[in-house]
Design a protein around this motif. Structure first.
Motif, PDB file in Angstrom:
ATOM      1  N   GLU B 294     175.840  60.901 -15.702  1.00 31.57           N
ATOM      2  CA  GLU B 294     176.067  61.980 -14.722  1.00 31.57           C
ATOM      3  C   GLU B 294     177.562  62.252 -14.560  1.00 31.57           C
ATOM      4  O   GLU B 294     177.999  63.397 -14.503  1.00 31.57           O
ATOM      5  N   GLN B 298     179.253  65.776 -15.369  1.00 30.71           N
ATOM      6  CA  GLN B 298     179.946  66.564 -14.343  1.00 30.71           C
ATOM      7  C   GLN B 298     181.394  66.826 -14.736  1.00 30.71           C
ATOM      8  O   GLN B 298     181.911  67.915 -14.547  1.00 30.71           O
ATOM      9  N   GLN B 361     171.740  68.471  -9.246  1.00 30.82           N
ATOM     10  CA  GLN B 361     172.916  67.599  -9.230  1.00 30.82           C
ATOM     11  C   GLN B 361     173.854  67.992  -8.086  1.00 30.82           C
ATOM     12  O   GLN B 361     174.433  67.138  -7.404  1.00 30.82           O
ATOM     13  N   ALA B 362     173.977  69.315  -7.867  1.00 35.22           N
ATOM     14  CA  ALA B 362     174.846  69.784  -6.773  1.00 35.22           C
ATOM     15  C   ALA B 362     174.296  69.300  -5.425  1.00 35.22           C
ATOM     16  O   ALA B 362     175.068  68.823  -4.575  1.00 35.22           O
ATOM     17  N   ASN B 365     174.920  65.671  -5.018  1.00 30.15           N
ATOM     18  CA  ASN B 365     176.329  65.451  -4.653  1.00 30.15           C
ATOM     19  C   ASN B 365     176.535  65.644  -3.159  1.00 30.15           C
ATOM     20  O   ASN B 365     177.224  64.855  -2.495  1.00 30.15           O
ATOM     21  N   SER B 368     174.819  62.723  -1.321  1.00 32.10           N
ATOM     22  CA  SER B 368     175.514  61.434  -1.416  1.00 32.10           C
ATOM     23  C   SER B 368     176.788  61.461  -0.570  1.00 32.10           C
ATOM     24  O   SER B 368     177.154  60.470   0.058  1.00 32.10           O
ATOM     25  N   ASN B 369     177.465  62.641  -0.513  1.00 33.52           N
ATOM     26  CA  ASN B 369     178.633  62.770   0.374  1.00 33.52           C
ATOM     27  C   ASN B 369     178.220  62.600   1.826  1.00 33.52           C
ATOM     28  O   ASN B 369     178.881  61.884   2.588  1.00 33.52           O
ATOM     29  N   GLY B 427     184.752  57.498  -5.202  1.00 30.67           N
ATOM     30  CA  GLY B 427     184.304  58.738  -5.817  1.00 30.67           C
ATOM     31  C   GLY B 427     185.406  59.425  -6.590  1.00 30.67           C
ATOM     32  O   GLY B 427     186.585  59.154  -6.403  1.00 30.67           O
ATOM     33  N   GLY B 431     182.747  65.926  -6.911  1.00 31.35           N
ATOM     34  CA  GLY B 431     181.429  66.280  -6.371  1.00 31.35           C
ATOM     35  C   GLY B 431     181.384  67.666  -5.754  1.00 31.35           C
ATOM     36  O   GLY B 431     180.588  68.517  -6.158  1.00 31.35           O
TER      37      GLY B 431
END
Lengths: 127, 470
Positions: B294, B298, B361-362, B365, B368-369, B427, B431
């Motif tokens: 990933e 990205q 995936q967005a 992101n 996860s943030n 990170g 992201g």
């Protein structure tokens, strides 16, 4: 039982230490996910060595933490093994006072040998 | 012809023309081709020379008033008229000083000062017209003082020159119509006035030319400095970014290497007898490999997008299912925090044409943030709404919030990567830039609403691109 204090915030690495040092090798392992309180824990628990991930996401830089650890008379005799995923910082880490620098991704044989050296007295803290 | 003459003179003075590109200059009118630059130059020039303009005006007023003593001595018969004339002229200059305290002075400074100077000239001419011979000829020298006033007050050279021409013309008409003066005095005064007018016009031209030259040189130097600072900042950001990427790649690699070595060395005993434990290690290897992939994808997507080469693979899919799937992927992510993940929507199905994998995936992101910046036990909510032109997805957390200064920066690639060894959160910092780029490729927008201590909400709008099946 030999005691190892570890400061590590990465979940994957924490599992490695648990599996390798605790389950496979039978060491008494205590893991802190943040550097807060590490000095107090080390003084109280008196581990045979401290494994610390440098560059931890915290308010204090890993290098400062090493310097503070080695400046503390009650802690400087504990061998300090610093592990980091940052490349090319070995010199800075050793200059700050770390006894051993192990870059990620580390070989488990290298890690085990270093820990063995500490436990058998071959590797001592620089004081 | 005037242009050719000026060009010739300038070519002898300058090795290279400093006025090129956006700073191109009409050398006859002495004005920048770009009106915005002309306005900026005028404002800057006037702002910096205001004190000098005021001082010049005050000296001019004192001089003009002081010459009343000459009137008393030479023109006692028309003293009252002289006082009125000088008073009127001085009033216009005082008015100019008064107006110089206003912010928009630069907009009419030339017209106002030209008027003031011209009035000064007309005042002298008026006294000449009504004065008594034979000492009238002495007053023409007052006109030269007026020309000097025009130069010192920073009047544009065209205005200065035109005032000289008008003044001399009126002077000669007066001599012809109503003033009795000897021929010798007429010739001498004209020689001095015309010479003075030409000298002061050329002087004004060079004064303004070099002011503009200095302005352009300063701007070019500033631009060079900015470009240099930008290049240095970009270089530092690149180095920091490489350091962070190195760190982020090495972390999952550590898991892959250590776990595979543990299997290889059979640290728990024989593989056959401890299959469960080794299978767990294999699971960690798989998870870290996926994370690594990933990261690579990205990074490549961001690089491709920066090069204008990223395209979306569109197909129809259900946004509701995609969002629920994204939420399920977060199960176990920072499990010790016990974050409540909630999905809110009145829609049971929302078909959308887009790149499902990249949009997922967005969303991952964003989730996860949101989880990373939440405290134990807080809630992260994903909301899906229908909008006028498509859909809106909101990811809301109750975390620390983002300071106003950082709200714009975090959408720029590599911003999080500053100060790698002391940064506060893990990170790559890619992201949110990834979210922004992927959303914009779907012609959507990303907006951020955040309050310190209360939480953050990121709103992603996804307009329906082509066909929507409802």
């Amino acid at each position: 039982m030999p005691k190892i204090l570890i400061v590590e915030d990465n979940e994957g690495c924490i599992r490695i230490y648990r599996n390798l040092l605790e389950k496979a090798k039978g060491y008494d392992v205590c893991i802190l996910t943040k550097p807060d309180g590490v000095f107090e824990k080390a003084k109280e628990w008196q581990p045979h060595c401290l494994i610390m991930d440098i560059g931890l996401c915290a308010s204090i830089s890993g290098l400062d933490l090493i310097k503070m650890f080695k400046a503390d008379a009650a802690l400087k005799t504990i061998p300090l093994l610093c592990i980091t995923a940052f490349a090319n910082v070995g010199d800075q880490i050793e200059a700050a006072g770390a006894d051993v620098f192990i870059p990620k991704p580390f070989s488990i044989e290298e890690l085990l040998k270093t820990v063995d050296d500490v436990m058998t007295g071959k590797l001592k803290a620089r004081g | 012809m005037l242009k050719a003459l000026i060009n010739y003179v300038l070519s002898k003075m300058e090795k290279e023309n400093p006025f090129s590109g956006i700073f191109s200059l009409n050398i006859v009118a002495l004005a920048f081709s770009d009106p915005a630059i002309e306005q900026h130059f005028t404002k800057e020039r006037v702002d910096t020379s205001k004190p000098f303009i005021r001082l010049t005006c005050i000296i001019a007023i004192l001089y003009y008033s002081a010459f009343l003593f000459l009137d008393v001595y030479l023109q006692s018969g028309i003293l009252y008229q002289c006082i009125v004339i000088r008073g009127l002229v001085v009033s216009t200059t005082i008015y100019a000083i008064f107006k110089s305290y206003q912010d928009d002075f630069y907009k009419y400074v030339n017209r106002l000062l030209a008027f003031s100077v011209f009035c000064a000239g007309l005042g002298v001419l008026a006294i000449i017209a009504i004065s008594q011979a034979p000492l009238t000829y002495l007053y023409y020298s007052g006109l030269i003082m007026v020309f000097i006033f025009a130069v010192f007050v920073n009047l544009k050279y065209q205005h200065s020159f035109l005032i000289s021409v008008f003044t001399i013309t009126i002077y000669n008409i007066l001599l012809f119509v109503c003033v009795d003066m000897e021929n010798l005095h007429i010739v001498v005064s004209n020689v001095f006035l015309i010479s003075g007018a030409l000298i002061f016009a050329v002087s004004s031209y060079y004064q303004e030319y070099y002011l503009r030259r200095s302005y352009v040189m300063t701007r070019c130097f500033e631009k060079e400095q900015q470009a240099k600072e930008f290049a240095e900042a970009a270089n530092r950001a690149k180095t920091e970014f490489l350091t962070i990427m190195n760190h982020e790649f090495r972390t999952p690699l550590t898991t892959i290497r250590a776990n595979s070595e543990m299997i290889d060395l059979e640290v728990f005993g024989s593989l056959a007898e401890n299959q469960g434990q080794y299978k767990e290690l294999a699971g960690h290897i798989k998870k870290s490999s996926m994370h690594l992939l990933e990261l690579i994808n990205q990074t490549l997507d961001i690089a491709k997008n920066n090069a204008g080469m990223l395209s979306v693979q569109e197909h129809a899919f259900d946004l509701v299912a995609m969002l629920q799937d994204s939420l399920s992927l977060m199960d176990g992510y920072e499990a010790d925090k016990h974050i409540h993940l909630v999905f809110e929507s009145t829609l049971t199905e929302a078909m959308f044409n887009g790149d499902e994998q990249r949009l997922k995936q967005a969303i991952v992101n964003l989730l996860s943030n949101a989880i990373k910046f939440s405290k134990t036990g807080q809630t992260v909510t994903v909301i899906l709404e229908r909008t006028d032109d498509g859909y809106a997805v909101m990811v809301r957390d109750e975390g620390a919030g983002i300071p106003d200064d950082d709200q714009e920066k975090i959408f720029r690639p590599f911003e999080q990567s500053r100060n790698a060894m002391t940064r506060k959160h893990d990170g790559t910092g890619l992201g949110l830039p990834f979210v922004k780029q992927i959303t914009e490729l779907h012609r959507g927008t990303v907006t951020l609403h955040s309050t310190l201590g209360k939480g953050t909400m990121v709103r992603v709008t996804l307009p329906v691109l082509r066909k929507v099946v409802l």
